[in-house]
Motif scaffolding. Structure first.
Motif, PDB file in Angstrom:
ATOM      1  N   THR A   1      63.149  53.447  40.236  1.00 33.61           N
ATOM      2  CA  THR A   1      63.889  52.208  40.474  1.00 33.61           C
ATOM      3  C   THR A   1      64.034  51.956  41.970  1.00 33.61           C
TER       4      THR A   1
ATOM      5  N   LYS B   1      60.700  50.892  43.445  1.00 39.06           N
ATOM      6  CA  LYS B   1      60.347  49.498  43.181  1.00 39.06           C
ATOM      7  C   LYS B   1      61.073  48.562  44.138  1.00 39.06           C
TER       8      LYS B   1
ATOM      9  N   ALA C   1      59.414  48.841  47.495  1.00 38.74           N
ATOM     10  CA  ALA C   1      58.092  48.224  47.524  1.00 38.74           C
ATOM     11  C   ALA C   1      58.210  46.701  47.537  1.00 38.74           C
ATOM     12  N   MET C   2      59.191  46.190  46.764  1.00 43.43           N
ATOM     13  CA  MET C   2      59.384  44.745  46.712  1.00 43.43           C
ATOM     14  C   MET C   2      59.796  44.178  48.048  1.00 43.43           C
TER      15      MET C   2
ATOM     16  N   LEU D   1      48.535  46.766  41.950  1.00 45.62           N
ATOM     17  CA  LEU D   1      49.342  45.890  42.806  1.00 45.62           C
ATOM     18  C   LEU D   1      48.808  45.870  44.234  1.00 45.62           C
TER      19      LEU D   1
END
Lengths: 402, 312
Positions: free
Chosen positions: A55, A58, A61-62, A83
């Motif tokens: 989590t 992510k 990375a976002m 991605l």
């Protein structure tokens, strides 16, 4: 630590190895990296299966700020690769000859689109059965080599006042036991067809139904306090002589070691009945993210190289309970279970009986795996659900995934 | 407790005066200025994210948010998902029982404590204490207590009642009730404190008048005192129902959603799908339905409460 090196870069490493032995194991990697002049920024996120770590990853990375290396396993490497966020390790791999060092099955997992994007750290075997020899002796049974023997031993153990099989009723543990049963009854080809290819006919086949039935029958051998129990508490029951056996991957060894027990004498390991020639693997690996900064990229590549160095592989895997990701090492410092594990790994690799674990996100995408978990654990706990219904639903879940 | 003090005096304030000087104008603007930042922050972080979640629920986002719109496909998948229905019906059972039992037990304890007994302060603290614990702690404690091999069942059997059975925690059809037990244990003391404050706020004159009229104590409670506590019940229901709907930590600590997924609640469902199973779209859809559920309960209730107040 020489901070003066021209190329000194920093690697930020996201992992979830936070328990005592694991943290120590990570420490050796950090020391190695720092001795090469780079610096290590630890980014440990606690939580056994790595859910919370993923989590956090992510969200990083976002926001366009991923760590240099992150512990990402199995098909998720491909998802991240799609991605377009992962870096390329082909030059390190060529230099260090990874193609030779790694078993083809392992190497394939580390590649996305033909390029190396991740490094394997270790290999865990999932289809192990752990036993307390004193308990077995007290009940007058041997460690079973077939399911019939296991159920017969179960009766004797019950009579002697023991829990035959320690288990923790969490979805991933239910899946761990189920996948070993499925492999045992169907063999490696069946296993791959069902859980990797997600072939619907195989998922509904008679063999699958038989596996589901045997799996549910194992409840007879477990105690009623199992729902929600953590795996290490189940291992503790074997250590304390409350229970005779447990089906669990070789990370269970860490618990035995912590209790000062010796493999072979104080505790026994044996492949789950009917899977002596097979090997369900769970590989820990680090995926490397694409970085802008040249120095950090150099540090990252150093890290990738160091992870497969014999020195690190040995210390790390002895502490973690797993076996080295490269198969050419001298195993004399390892315990007998690890030695056997590596031998079986090599044999399975050659005999094509090496299969990925469903329970540990090695075999399928996480959404399909989630659906499988739901069905397996619901079937195991719901007295009214039949094996046919469960098989039907597995096949349905597989069809939604395609 | 501030919840119970009626703000009738403030609401019926004097008619607005025309600001005459600049300082008076500032005085008029000051509240708005002070509140503006928090309004802006709420708009963005609460309502903005609600909208974002709604947008995501219309996409096929998996591991990371993406903007491939698929209409209401995720909602259709959710409706076809058996686990979602287990979670939703569990919420109905859990929420209903939790709110009701907390109100009944809390009000009962408050009425008993209201009898001017000795050591009231100590008792009140004792009842209120569970509220000081986090739901995680409550969950772990009750997990051990309810474990048939270690807790209550083992203890009673140890006393010689061999046939005693209390294994709800490990029975799929009963596990959700263990959540109710633990949650009621935690929150009913708090409801008691609310009611006690409310009871103390009632004018003694009314009660004396009722006594003079010859009403018995139970009758006074039923006809005079409890109807006066409407605002307290309102606050309690609001607080309890939002605790019920957002329940997550208790489930994680007590049952882990198990056995199987029999004690799953929408919040744990949403977390599992959005964050661990790479199905952000489906998770967002379930979050929107949770929001819908909250609104479906709260809006009519708020409306009726606020409307009736205006007519008072």
């Amino acid at each position: 630590m020489s901070m003066s090196t021209a190329q000194a870069g920093e690697v930020e490493v996201l992992h979830w190895w936070t328990s005592g032995g694991e943290a120590q194991a990570v420490g050796t990697l950090r020391d190695l990296l720092e001795s090469e002049g780079h610096s290590w920024k630890d980014f440990a996120v606690a939580g056994g299966a790595g859910d919370s770590a993923m989590t956090v990853l992510k969200s990083r990375a976002m926001s366009g700020n991923p760590p240099s290396a992150a512990q990402i396993n199995g098909p998720e490497i491909q998802e991240w690769g799609e991605l377009g966020l992962l870096g390329n390790l082909d030059d390190v791999a060529a230099e260090e000859n990874w193609d030779e060092l790694l078993s083809p099955v392992v190497a394939d997992m580390m590649r996305h689109d033909g390029h190396y994007v991740a490094v394997p750290v270790n290999v865990h075997r999932v289809n192990w059965m752990w036993a307390n020899p004193a308990v077995l002796e007290d009940a007058g049974v041997e460690i079973p080599t077939s399911w019939d023997e296991l159920f017969a031993a179960g009766d004797a153990l019950r009579e002697a006042g023991y829990v035959p099989l320690a288990h923790g009723g969490q979805p991933w543990q239910d899946a761990t036991v189920f996948e070993t049963v499925a492999l045992s009854l169907g063999g490696a080809d069946f296993y791959r067809q069902a859980f990797v290819e997600l072939d619907q006919d195989t998922l509904e086949s008679d063999t699958m139904i038989e596996a589901l039935e045997t799996f549910k029958r194992l409840r007879e051998l477990m105690d009623e306090g199992m729902p929600g129990r953590d795996w290490n508490l189940a291992t503790r029951m074997v250590i304390d002589g409350q229970a005779a056996m447990q089906i669990m991957g070789d990370w269970a060894k860490g618990e035995f070691t912590a209790a000062d027990m010796q493999a072979g004498s104080d505790y026994l390991c044996a492949p789950v009945p009917g899977t002596a020639d097979d090997f369900i693997f769970n590989i820990d690996s680090f995926a490397m993210f694409q970085l802008e900064d040249e120095e950090s990229t150099a540090a990252q590549k150093t890290l990738a190289r160091l992870i497969l160095q014999p020195e690190f592989q040995k210390t790390f895997n002895q502490l973690k309970g797993s076996i080295p990701a490269r198969t050419d090492l001298d195993m004399s410092g390892f315990d007998s279970c690890a030695q056997r594990s590596l031998d079986d790994f090599k044999a399975a690799s050659e005999g094509n009986t090496l299969v990925p674990s469903v329970a540990h996100r090695m075999a399928m995408r996480s959404d399909v795996q989630g659906a499988f978990f739901d069905i397996i654990t619901n079937y195991f706990n719901d007295e009214s659900m039949t094996a046919e219904q469960a098989a039907q639903r597995l096949s349905q879940a597989a069809s939604l995934a395609l | 407790m501030a919840f119970t003090t009626g703000s009738a005096a403030g609401a019926r304030s004097a008619p607005p005066r025309q600001p005459r000087s600049s300082s008076a104008r500032l005085q008029a603007w000051l509240p708005k200025l002070v509140l503006a930042p928090s309004v802006a922050v709420s708009l963005f972080f609460v309502y903005g994210f609600m909208i974002w979640t709604f947008v995501l629920s219309l996409t096929n986002s998996r591991m990371l948010p993406s903007y491939n719109f698929v209409g209401f496909g995720q909602y259709a998948r959710l409706m076809a998902n058996e686990r979602w229905w287990v979670a939703a019906s569990n919420l109905a059972v859990f929420g209903g029982l939790f709110v009701m039992l907390c109100l009944v037990i809390g009000a009962g304890l408050a009425i008993l404590l209201d009898q001017r007994i000795r050591q009231e302060g100590a008792l009140r603290t004792l009842y209120l204490y569970p509220m000081a614990l986090s739901f995680i702690v409550t969950g772990v404690v009750w997990k051990w207590l309810l474990n048939p091999g270690l807790g209550i069942q083992a203890m009673v059997r140890g006393w010689g009642f061999e046939s005693f059975n209390f294994d709800w925690l490990v029975r799929p059809e009963m596990a959700v009730y263990t959540l109710v037990i633990a949650a009621v244990w935690q929150a009913s003391g708090f409801v008691m404190a609310l009611f006690l404050a409310g009871l103390r706020g009632i004018d003694d004159e009314i009660i004396k008048a009722a006594q003079l009229d010859g009403a018995s104590l139970p009758r006074i409670y039923a006809r005079v005192i409890l109807p006066c506590l409407r605002p307290v019940v309102f606050s309690a229901v609001m607080i309890l129902s939002h605790i019920a709907i957002k329940s997550f930590d208790l489930v994680v600590a007590l049952t882990g959603g198990g056995p199987g997924y029999s004690s799953d609640l929408p919040a744990t469902f949403m977390y599992a799908h959005a964050f661990t199973r790479a199905q952000i779209g489906l998770g967002s859809a379930s979050a929107m339905l949770m929001l819908g559920g909250v609104l479906a309960i709260l809006v009519p209730y708020l409306y009726s409460e606020l409307r009736s107040k205006r007519h008072e």
